[in-house]
Design an enzyme around this catalytic site. Structure first.
Site, PDB file in Angstrom:
ATOM      1  CE  LYS A 183      -1.655   3.157   2.451  1.00  0.00           C
ATOM      2  NZ  LYS A 183      -1.548   4.222   1.943  1.00  0.00           N
ATOM      3  CD  GLU A 259      12.658  -0.080   9.978  1.00  0.00           C
ATOM      4  OE1 GLU A 259      12.977   0.789  10.763  1.00  0.00           O
ATOM      5  OE2 GLU A 259      13.316  -1.809  10.063  1.00  0.00           O
ATOM      6  CB  CYS A 293      13.051   7.870   8.885  1.00  0.00           C
ATOM      7  SG  CYS A 293      14.051   7.241   8.421  1.00  0.00           S
ATOM      8  CD  GLU A 390       9.961  12.160  12.317  1.00  0.00           C
ATOM      9  OE1 GLU A 390       8.514  11.703  12.097  1.00  0.00           O
ATOM     10  OE2 GLU A 390      11.218  11.810  12.369  1.00  0.00           O
TER      11      GLU A 390
HETATM   12  P1  NAD Z   1       2.237   8.713   7.923  1.00  0.00           P
HETATM   13  O1  NAD Z   1       2.624   7.689   9.040  1.00  0.00           O
HETATM   14  O2  NAD Z   1       1.367   9.635   8.277  1.00  0.00           O
HETATM   15  O3  NAD Z   1       2.092   7.649   6.675  1.00  0.00           O
HETATM   16  C1  NAD Z   1       2.798   6.257   6.298  1.00  0.00           C
HETATM   17  C2  NAD Z   1       1.655   5.416   5.606  1.00  0.00           C
HETATM   18  O4  NAD Z   1       1.331   4.597   6.675  1.00  0.00           O
HETATM   19  C3  NAD Z   1       1.220   6.087   4.522  1.00  0.00           C
HETATM   20  O5  NAD Z   1       1.182   4.844   3.477  1.00  0.00           O
HETATM   21  C4  NAD Z   1      -0.475   6.104   4.994  1.00  0.00           C
HETATM   22  O6  NAD Z   1      -1.733   6.159   3.938  1.00  0.00           O
HETATM   23  C5  NAD Z   1      -0.663   5.227   5.443  1.00  0.00           C
HETATM   24  N1  NAD Z   1      -1.627   5.000   6.828  1.00  0.00           N
HETATM   25  C6  NAD Z   1      -2.121   6.752   7.851  1.00  0.00           C
HETATM   26  N2  NAD Z   1      -2.531   6.032   8.348  1.00  0.00           N
HETATM   27  C7  NAD Z   1      -2.826   4.383   8.557  1.00  0.00           C
HETATM   28  C8  NAD Z   1      -3.973   3.856   9.460  1.00  0.00           C
HETATM   29  N3  NAD Z   1      -4.133   4.216  10.709  1.00  0.00           N
HETATM   30  N4  NAD Z   1      -2.709   3.100   9.207  1.00  0.00           N
HETATM   31  C9  NAD Z   1      -2.385   1.674   8.295  1.00  0.00           C
HETATM   32  N5  NAD Z   1      -1.938   2.824   7.546  1.00  0.00           N
HETATM   33  C10 NAD Z   1      -1.987   4.246   7.553  1.00  0.00           C
HETATM   34  O7  NAD Z   1       3.683   9.568   7.658  1.00  0.00           O
HETATM   35  P2  NAD Z   1       3.326   9.552   6.397  1.00  0.00           P
HETATM   36  O8  NAD Z   1       3.735  11.393   6.261  1.00  0.00           O
HETATM   37  O9  NAD Z   1       3.498   9.475   5.103  1.00  0.00           O
HETATM   38  O10 NAD Z   1       5.577   9.468   6.406  1.00  0.00           O
HETATM   39  C11 NAD Z   1       6.179  10.942   7.266  1.00  0.00           C
HETATM   40  C12 NAD Z   1       6.838   9.628   9.002  1.00  0.00           C
HETATM   41  O11 NAD Z   1       7.102   8.634   8.329  1.00  0.00           O
HETATM   42  C13 NAD Z   1       7.681  10.570   9.148  1.00  0.00           C
HETATM   43  O12 NAD Z   1       7.323  10.945  10.616  1.00  0.00           O
HETATM   44  C14 NAD Z   1       9.079   9.792   9.319  1.00  0.00           C
HETATM   45  O13 NAD Z   1       9.894   9.391  10.115  1.00  0.00           O
HETATM   46  C15 NAD Z   1       8.436   8.617   9.296  1.00  0.00           C
HETATM   47  N6  NAD Z   1       9.279   7.847   8.429  1.00  0.00           N
HETATM   48  C16 NAD Z   1      10.238   6.871   9.252  1.00  0.00           C
HETATM   49  C17 NAD Z   1      10.843   6.089   8.548  1.00  0.00           C
HETATM   50  C18 NAD Z   1      11.725   4.919   9.110  1.00  0.00           C
HETATM   51  O14 NAD Z   1      12.164   4.266   8.689  1.00  0.00           O
HETATM   52  N7  NAD Z   1      11.768   4.729  10.562  1.00  0.00           N
HETATM   53  C19 NAD Z   1      11.354   6.115   7.376  1.00  0.00           C
HETATM   54  C20 NAD Z   1      10.343   7.582   6.397  1.00  0.00           C
HETATM   55  C21 NAD Z   1      10.046   7.637   7.296  1.00  0.00           C
END
Ligand code: NAD
Length: 486
Positions: A183, A259, A293, A390
């Site tokens: 997804k 992650e 991240c 963050e």
């Molecule tokens: P997000 O958590 O808003 O979304 C991530 C994904 O989860 C998207 O595909 C989104 O559609 C989906 N999603 C949203 N709500 C959901 C739910 N309730 N259940 C299941 N899926 C859901 O994050 P973002 O804004 O897309 O990305 C930025 C964040 O990701 C930052 O906080 C960053 O630190 C983190 N990040 C972490 C890593 C890592 O490896 N640790 C890598 C990249 C980004």
């Protein structure tokens, strides 16, 4: 065959490319704010079909047991994608807004090439281990440990490094013998959809083994967390969403791999080359507009060198202005969306409300696109919200420390524990700092840990489990113990 979709992309479900039942949604170039096309908008019914296809492919085919075939499919995918590198590069920069130089590494070519590492693992992994004989209750037994694919994986990914994160999940999951529903993030659907197109048209992956779903509704992800047909949820994203995924997965007790976010510290010891360290800290925090991240966002320097370090860092950041990501020299492109820019700017306002000083940046460059100028905040301590939360933008907070142990304590005084860096001259002191900081990765004097064979992940609220490397592959395995009378 050209890859670029002219009007819209498709979903990949059960081996077929098909339109989303919810029509399409816009794909926006964050560097221009222009709509550049449409992506397929999946509904809950589409997700249901994708999960059913992955379940069927896992339960009814030999995919999980044919290690050589899986390795061949993964290499085929790698080679097909590499043949489309130029098109994928152009599209990735347009959709993600990432600086083009990063597409030679983690934004494209790196993770595509790394599919070969996971193909090799499928072939070379010790799937069965003889434990020899033992006599439980005096009865001689010969024991064996078998590693087996864990089942159907629901992979949920964010927008900041879509190829890196998509492939760091589907590569090891498929190599391990799992089947997958990916997804993609609503802001970066094409990066995933075009991989689906290549899989469908240019590889031998059996129907249902890999399914790719795009949509503008975040709740599509929750369908993977809650569905009893899914065995593992592999999630990358914010810590807040990670909590929701874990809670949603609890009723079906599925394995959750997370992650999450970070607020990593860049520690400068008093014997470090201050110029080199601060220049590197500035470069790191603006790379891809700070949307990584593992980027170090707290620069922690010796108190007696705070003024000097602030000046060096301010000058370095001022020279790294936000610019067009298609230019080869750009390091800081736009952030992904207007919403993300608002979020970053709200933290810059918060820094001032908390009593901080903007040493440079804090403004919006005058141009279209979701740009934020590289920003340095001073005058706050580690209890401030901008030092704890963050931001996910090109914003660095500079903090003083009073010696190595204090630097370690500041690094650890965070809900997160994803990454970190330390600079200094004395190997013993550097080693003690590496030992003391509770994070999943540490770079010493500019060392780069990112590589296919290096496990990546977080301590504390930065996540659970490891991605990449053998540890990342083993996340997608179950262990079966077998005994027979000796
Ligand atoms: P997000 O958590 O808003 O979304 C991530 C994904 O989860 C998207 O595909 C989104 O559609 C989906 N999603 C949203 N709500 C959901 C739910 N309730 N259940 C299941 N899926 C859901 O994050 P973002 O804004 O897309 O990305 C930025 C964040 O990701 C930052 O906080 C960053 O630190 C983190 N990040 C972490 C890593 C890592 O490896 N640790 C890598 C990249 C980004």
């Amino acid at each position: 065959m050209p890859l670029r979709p002219t009007t819209s992309s498709d979903l990949l479900i059960d081996g077929e490319l098909r339109p989303g039942s919810g029509g399409t949604f816009d794909v926006i170039n964050p560097a221009t704010e222009q709509v550049i096309g449409q992506a397929a908008n999946a509904t809950a019914d589409d997700m249901d079909a994708a999960i059913a296809a992955a379940r069927k492919a896992f339960d009814n085919t030999n995919w999980s047991r044919d290690h050589a075939f899986r390795a061949r499919c993964l290499r085929q995918l790698r080679d097909a994608l590499l043949a489309h590198t130029d098109e994928l590069r152009e599209l990735t920069v347009a959709e993600v807004g990432c600086p083009v130089f990063l597409t030679h590494g983690p934004q494209l070519v790196g993770p595509v090439t790394d599919l070969g590492y996971f193909a090799d693992l499928a072939e070379t992994y010790e799937w069965r281990r003889d434990l020899g004989e033992a006599k439980p209750m005096g009865i001689p037994n010969r024991r064996e440990i078998r590693s087996e694919a864990a089942g159907v994986v629901g992979a949920i990914t964010p927008w900041n490094f879509p190829h890196q994160i998509n492939f760091a999940k589907i590569g090891p999951a498929l190599a391990a013998g799992c089947t997958v529903v990916l997804k993609a993030a609503p802001d970066t659907p094409w990066c995933a959809a075009l991989v689906g197109k290549v899989i469908a048209e240019e590889t031998d992956f059996p129907a249902g083994v890999i399914n790719i779903v795009t949509g503008d509704d975040h709740s599509l992800g929750a369908l993977l967390s809650t569905d009893p047909r899914v065995d593992i949820v592999s999630f990358t994203g914010s810590t807040a969403t990670g909590r929701a995924v874990m809670a949603d997965a609890a009723p079906t007790l599925k394995k959750v791999f997370l992650e999450l976010g970070g607020k990593s510290a860049f520690l400068v010891l008093d014997d470090a080359d201050l110029n080199a360290a601060c220049a590197m800290a500035a470069f790191s925090v603006v790379t891809h507009a700070g949307q990584g991240c593992a980027i170090t966002t707290r620069l922690v320097v010796p108190r007696e060198k705070l003024a000097e370090a602030t000046e060096i860092t301010r000058n370095a950041l001022a020279g790294l202005r936000a610019d067009d990501p298609t230019k080869p020299g750009t390091v800081c492109g736009p952030v992904i969306s207007a919403r993300q820019r608002d979020r970053v700017e709200s933290y810059i306002r918060l820094a001032l409300e908390e009593g901080g000083t903007l040493e440079t940046g804090g403004d919006r460059p005058e141009r279209p696109g979701y740009f934020v100028s590289p920003t340095l905040v001073s005058g706050l301590d580690n209890s401030s919200r901008v030092a704890r939360e963050e931001i996910f933008g090109p914003v660095l907070v500079i903090l003083p420390h009073d010696g190595d142990q204090d630097a370690i304590d500041i690094a650890n005084d965070s809900p997160y524990g994803l990454s970190g860096a330390v600079w200094g001259a004395d190997p013993d002191r550097l080693d003690a700092v590496v030992d003391g900081v509770r994070t999943g990765t540490m770079g010493v004097n500019g060392g780069i840990w990112y590589s296919a064979d290096v496990p990546f992940g977080g301590y504390k609220q930065s996540g659970i489990g490891r991605e990449m490397g053998v540890a990342g592959f083993e996340e997608y395995l179950e262990t079966k113990a077998v005994a027979r009378p000796a």
